[in-house]
Design a protein around this motif. Structure first.
Motif, PDB file in Angstrom:
ATOM      1  N   GLU A  66     -28.533   0.077  -2.939  1.00 21.82           N
ATOM      2  CA  GLU A  66     -28.167  -1.021  -2.109  1.00 21.82           C
ATOM      3  C   GLU A  66     -28.692  -1.178  -0.759  1.00 21.82           C
ATOM      4  OE1 GLU A  66     -25.720   0.963  -3.965  1.00 21.82           O
ATOM      5  OE2 GLU A  66     -26.156  -0.423  -5.813  1.00 21.82           O
ATOM      6  N   ASP A  67     -28.722  -0.059  -0.100  1.00 22.93           N
ATOM      7  CA  ASP A  67     -29.312   0.294   1.327  1.00 22.93           C
ATOM      8  C   ASP A  67     -30.757  -0.123   1.387  1.00 22.93           C
ATOM      9  OD1 ASP A  67     -26.832   1.074   2.313  1.00 22.93           O
ATOM     10  OD2 ASP A  67     -27.187   3.218   2.202  1.00 22.93           O
ATOM     11  N   LEU A  68     -31.220   0.123  -0.017  1.00 28.99           N
ATOM     12  CA  LEU A  68     -32.860  -0.043   0.152  1.00 28.99           C
ATOM     13  C   LEU A  68     -33.192  -1.369  -0.423  1.00 28.99           C
ATOM     14  CD1 LEU A  68     -33.734   3.597  -1.032  1.00 28.99           C
ATOM     15  CD2 LEU A  68     -34.008   2.510   1.284  1.00 28.99           C
ATOM     16  N   SER A  69     -32.205  -2.102  -1.033  1.00 31.12           N
ATOM     17  CA  SER A  69     -32.495  -3.178  -1.686  1.00 31.12           C
ATOM     18  C   SER A  69     -33.063  -4.250  -0.771  1.00 31.12           C
ATOM     19  CB  SER A  69     -31.337  -3.711  -2.411  1.00 31.12           C
ATOM     20  OG  SER A  69     -30.952  -2.983  -3.667  1.00 31.12           O
ATOM     21  N   ILE A  70     -33.997  -5.222  -1.318  1.00 30.95           N
ATOM     22  CA  ILE A  70     -34.590  -6.487  -0.460  1.00 30.95           C
ATOM     23  C   ILE A  70     -33.418  -7.474  -0.608  1.00 30.95           C
ATOM     24  CG2 ILE A  70     -36.483  -8.114  -0.202  1.00 30.95           C
ATOM     25  CD1 ILE A  70     -38.061  -5.939  -1.332  1.00 30.95           C
TER      26      ILE A  70
END
Length: 112
Positions: free
Chosen positions: A108-112
């Motif tokens: 989720e931290d890396l999601s756009i």
């Protein structure tokens, strides 16, 4: 064709050669039949598509259906530091993605 039981060896050899030649012609006709059927089918499809005002290139986006390059997937994840590096979430995980997960970040931290 004369009765095989009454034929001499010469006549049998001649009959075999004639039969094999005919079989070769049948095999060739079968192969040509498949090619003709495919051409007829393609022509029917092209005509149907043309009646609707399109071309096969419109339908297949300029790519052959057999070669069918997969549509590029939109990016789903972004590199935490270099925002120009992205990943669609398909295929092998890139090293930067693995490294980020190993350092405590979540998907989720890396999601756009």
């Amino acid at each position: 064709m004369a009765q095989l039981e009454t034929m001499n060896m010469e006549d049998l050899a001649k009959a075999r050669a004639e039969t094999e030649a005919q079989l070769a012609q049948i095999k060739k006709a079968e192969a040509e039949y498949e090619g003709r059927k495919l051409q007829e089918l393609k022509a029917e499809i092209e005509a149907m598509v043309a009646r609707a005002g399109y071309s096969l290139a419109d339908i297949f986006d300029g790519k052959s259906a057999k070669k069918g390059g997969k549509a590029k997937q939109p990016p789903k994840y972004r590199h935490p530091e270099n925002k120009t590096i992205t990943w669609s979430g398909r295929g092998r995980q890139p090293e930067w993605f693995k490294d980020a997960l190993n350092s405590g970040k979540t998907r989720e931290d890396l999601s756009i």
